[in-house]
Design a protein around this motif. Structure first.
Motif, PDB file in Angstrom:
ATOM      1  N   ASP A  22      -0.831  71.793  45.492  1.00 26.18           N
ATOM      2  CA  ASP A  22      -0.260  72.341  44.268  1.00 26.18           C
ATOM      3  C   ASP A  22      -0.045  73.842  44.419  1.00 26.18           C
ATOM      4  N   GLU A  23      -0.993  74.522  45.023  1.00 21.34           N
ATOM      5  CA  GLU A  23      -0.881  75.964  45.255  1.00 21.34           C
ATOM      6  C   GLU A  23       0.269  76.254  46.224  1.00 21.34           C
TER       7      GLU A  23
ATOM      8  N   LYS B 117     -13.832  64.600  45.868  1.00 25.08           N
ATOM      9  CA  LYS B 117     -13.819  66.063  45.902  1.00 25.08           C
ATOM     10  C   LYS B 117     -12.826  66.549  46.951  1.00 25.08           C
TER      11      LYS B 117
ATOM     12  N   GLU C 277      -5.188  70.234  45.009  1.00 28.16           N
ATOM     13  CA  GLU C 277      -5.121  71.607  44.495  1.00 28.16           C
ATOM     14  C   GLU C 277      -4.465  72.534  45.510  1.00 28.16           C
TER      15      GLU C 277
ATOM     16  N   LYS D 150       3.496  75.847  44.357  1.00 24.21           N
ATOM     17  CA  LYS D 150       3.769  77.005  43.501  1.00 24.21           C
ATOM     18  C   LYS D 150       4.299  78.177  44.333  1.00 24.21           C
TER      19      LYS D 150
ATOM     20  N   THR E 249      -9.348  65.968  45.671  1.00 26.09           N
ATOM     21  CA  THR E 249      -9.047  66.948  44.620  1.00 26.09           C
ATOM     22  C   THR E 249      -8.725  68.305  45.235  1.00 26.09           C
ATOM     23  N   ASP E 250      -9.548  68.719  46.220  1.00 21.64           N
ATOM     24  CA  ASP E 250      -9.299  69.993  46.902  1.00 21.64           C
ATOM     25  C   ASP E 250      -7.943  69.989  47.597  1.00 21.64           C
TER      26      ASP E 250
END
Length: 132
Positions: free
Chosen positions: A53-54, A43, A50, A57, A46-47
């Motif tokens: 990834d943010e 977890k 993410e 972006k 994954t966090d």
């Protein structure tokens, strides 16, 4: 004596059985703890992915905004450069016109000088054309 030995074996078996159950119970508890830790780590990973990834972006969007600004600035510079080239071309044309005008004036002066010389040499020359 046989009975005593049987009782001793029974006690040893009971103790071994109890130890085996305790070990088995501890192994189950350790498996649960390991799965919980693995799940928590997955977890967290994954966090983190993410979040990265943010951030990626956001960085890409910022890069696009900067590129757009650079394009606008480049366009402005290009337009300014074209205006300067037009102004320089106009100045060059003005310089050429001034040169042509200067040449025309010089030709006219030479022509007038020739006329005055012709008049001076002639019978009607008073000499005033060279004085003024």
């Amino acid at each position: 004596e046989f009975r005593l030995e049987a009782m001793r074996l029974e006690i040893v078996n009971a103790a071994a059985d109890q130890s085996a159950r305790a070990v088995e119970s501890r192994l189950v508890a350790m498996k649960v703890e390991m799965f919980a830790a693995a799940d928590s780590a997955a977890k967290a990973a994954t966090d983190k992915v993410e979040a990265m990834d943010e951030q990626w972006k956001e960085w890409c969007e910022q890069q696009q905004r900067w590129q757009q600004r650079v394009s606008v600035v480049e366009l402005g510079v290009e337009e300014q450069q074209q205006r300067w080239q037009q102004r320089l071309a106009a100045v060059d044309m003005g310089v050429e016109e001034l040169k042509e005008f200067g040449q025309a004036v010089a030709m006219k002066l030479l022509e007038l000088e020739g006329v005055c010389r012709g008049l001076r040499v002639g019978p009607n020359c008073s000499g005033k054309c060279l004085e003024g």
